[in-house]
Design a protein around this motif. Structure first.
Motif, PDB file in Angstrom:
ATOM      1  N   LEU A   1      -4.324  78.814  17.905  1.00  0.00           N
ATOM      2  CA  LEU A   1      -3.726  78.423  17.159  1.00  0.00           C
ATOM      3  C   LEU A   1      -2.479  77.540  18.561  1.00  0.00           C
ATOM      4  N   THR A   2      -2.637  76.908  18.759  1.00  0.00           N
ATOM      5  CA  THR A   2      -1.418  76.661  19.565  1.00  0.00           C
ATOM      6  C   THR A   2      -1.451  75.261  19.510  1.00  0.00           C
ATOM      7  N   ASP A   3      -0.406  74.882  20.057  1.00  0.00           N
ATOM      8  CA  ASP A   3       0.128  73.031  20.217  1.00  0.00           C
ATOM      9  C   ASP A   3      -1.165  72.734  21.566  1.00  0.00           C
ATOM     10  N   ASP A   4      -0.943  73.585  22.460  1.00  0.00           N
ATOM     11  CA  ASP A   4      -1.398  73.705  23.754  1.00  0.00           C
ATOM     12  C   ASP A   4      -2.991  72.569  23.809  1.00  0.00           C
ATOM     13  N   LEU A   5      -3.069  71.516  23.820  1.00  0.00           N
ATOM     14  CA  LEU A   5      -4.233  71.333  23.780  1.00  0.00           C
ATOM     15  C   LEU A   5      -5.141  71.113  25.143  1.00  0.00           C
ATOM     16  N   ALA A   6      -4.731  71.620  26.582  1.00  0.00           N
ATOM     17  CA  ALA A   6      -5.224  72.082  27.805  1.00  0.00           C
ATOM     18  C   ALA A   6      -5.533  72.956  28.517  1.00  0.00           C
ATOM     19  N   GLY A   7      -6.762  72.960  28.292  1.00  0.00           N
ATOM     20  CA  GLY A   7      -8.029  73.809  28.710  1.00  0.00           C
ATOM     21  C   GLY A   7      -9.426  73.839  29.215  1.00  0.00           C
ATOM     22  N   THR A   8      -9.795  74.940  29.300  1.00  0.00           N
ATOM     23  CA  THR A   8     -11.342  74.288  30.526  1.00  0.00           C
ATOM     24  C   THR A   8     -12.322  74.859  29.323  1.00  0.00           C
ATOM     25  N   GLU A   9     -12.962  74.627  29.343  1.00  0.00           N
ATOM     26  CA  GLU A   9     -14.384  74.807  28.955  1.00  0.00           C
ATOM     27  C   GLU A   9     -15.268  76.529  28.961  1.00  0.00           C
ATOM     28  N   ALA A  10     -14.920  77.313  28.335  1.00  0.00           N
ATOM     29  CA  ALA A  10     -15.073  78.630  28.541  1.00  0.00           C
ATOM     30  C   ALA A  10     -16.525  78.854  26.972  1.00  0.00           C
TER      31      ALA A  10
END
Length: 436
Positions: free
Chosen positions: A420-429
């Motif tokens: 639940l954040t505005d950060d859309l940068a992530g890696t697939e987990a």
């Protein structure tokens, strides 16, 4: 009403030298070398200071002889710029030929002036074209050969240009040699700086192009996921309801009418959402709409359509329900939608119950969809399946986790956890079911 952006005046600027017509620099140098050399000769004849690179310095009139320009001298001054017309296609040949022409001009003992400029431009062109070794080693070898020849055939400086000699060039002096070597070094270093600047600009352009291609690819993938989810869910509902209507058309017309109404509603929603996605694809001259067309606010409508298709759907929402980031809201809705579509298509015959659980946490939201049908292998293992893969991509794009697989005791389960954040940068987990 026009959607064109307001006109903003663009400041005029000179194009880069590399974009100039190939004849511009040679034409300028031809005029500059000929008229500049004539001016230098006229100045020397009047007894003013000449100051050639081999001069001993001091004031007063020139302390070296002057060979007046003749037809050969003017031809050599024009030959260098003429050879520069080949500098873009044949930079190595241009460098060698221009160096020979310039060396011959000075061996003839003609007036000092801007004659070396054509050779300097040829050196710049060779370095920026990638012929660095030739430019550095060739220039060094050419200067060594020139000073070696002048040391053998040279005459005293005051007799320079003396009539009756084929090459009335003066003997090399320490100040003159240092001046020429310094001039060549400045030209070569400048060429290296221009080369590095051009490489950085080209790398920046490549990076921008790759970023634009990456963004376009991601946008196409997003559109593909949207179209798949919209079509797969609604067409599955239409298919089920059409089967019900055909089966009950004679025995239970009222129930068939209800199924046909559900078909109409599902097709209407499919068309509405498809128009939104295709409208974004067709948008020109304006920003494509980024706001999602669906979210958990429409969860009840989604569950109602699933129930109308014959599923028994149980829903549970826990935690502090609150507005979500647009991307998270859309991903949660689409995961529930695709999961229910898969239950409808693959859970098998007989009464099937699907359980939808939405759990709001402090930092994440968990979406879980289970069914008690017969279950199917993971759709990712099916050549034509893209539903599970699409849900996994949605979760990974938000930096969340995703897992899907058969349930213990039968049925199938999908579970996704979205931050639940505005950060859309992530890696697939991904985590296996039953762990974490």
């Amino acid at each position: 009403m026009s959607t064109s952006p307001p006109h903003v005046p663009v400041r005029a600027h000179w194009p880069r030298p590399g974009l100039w017509p190939v004849w511009v620099v040679p034409l300028f140098l031809a005029l500059f070398q000929v008229f500049g050399t004539m001016a230098a000769q006229h100045s020397g004849e009047r007894g003013e200071r000449g100051g050639g690179p081999w001069s001993h310095g001091g004031g007063g009139p020139p302390d070296y002889g002057i060979k007046e320009l003749d037809g050969l001298g003017i031809a050599l001054l024009l030959a260098g710029p003429a050879l520069l017309l080949l500098r873009r296609r044949h930079p190595a040949f241009t460098l060698v030929a221009t160096g020979l022409v310039t060396g011959l001009y000075f061996l003839r003992g003609y007036t000092y002036g801007p004659a070396p400029f054509a050779a300097g431009v040829a050196m710049l062109a060779a370095v920026t074209a990638g012929h660095r070794l030739l430019a550095w080693a060739g220039t060094g070898a050419a200067l060594a050969a020139f000073f070696g020849i002048t040391a053998v055939i040279g005459i005293p400086l005051e007799r320079r240009g003396e009539a009756g000699r084929l090459f009335p060039v003066e003997e090399p002096t320490l100040p003159g040699t240092a001046f020429v070597l310094g001039w060549a070094l400045v030209v070569l270093v400048t060429a290296e700086l221009l080369r590095m600047r051009a490489q950085k600009a080209a790398e920046a352009a490549r990076t921008r192009a790759e970023e634009e291609r990456r963004q376009a690819s991601e946008e196409r993938l997003r559109m593909a996921r949207e179209l798949h989810d919209v079509l797969a869910h609604n067409i599955s509902m239409i298919n089920v309801q059409a089967g019900v209507a055909l089966h009950l058309m004679d025995d239970d017309p009222e129930q068939a009418r209800t199924a046909l109404a559900a078909i109409k509603e599902a097709s209407k929603e499919a068309l509405t959402e498809m128009r939104g996605v295709i409208g974004a694809l067709r948008a020109q001259g304006e920003s494509a709409p980024r706001s999602p067309t669906a979210g958990l606010a429409r969860l009840e409508d989604l569950l109602a359509r699933a129930r109308s298709a014959g599923l028994q759907v149980e829903a549970e929402i826990t935690g502090d329900r609150r507005p979500l980031h647009a991307g998270t809201d859309l991903a949660a809705f689409r995961i529930v939608q695709e999961s229910l579509t898969n239950v409808t298509r693959h859970a098998g015959s007989g009464p099937v119950t699907a359980r939808v659980r939405i759990a709001y946490g402090e930092h994440e939201i968990e979406v879980r969809v289970e069914d008690d049908g017969r279950g199917v292998p993971l759709l990712d293992d099916h050549p034509g399946g893209s539903g599970i893969r699409g849900m996994r991509e949605r979760a990974a794009a938000l930096g969340g986790t995703f897992a899907a697989g058969p349930r213990t005791g039968g049925g199938f389960q999908v579970r996704a956890t979205l931050p639940l954040t505005d950060d859309l940068a992530g890696t697939e987990a991904e985590t296996p079911l039953g762990k974490g």
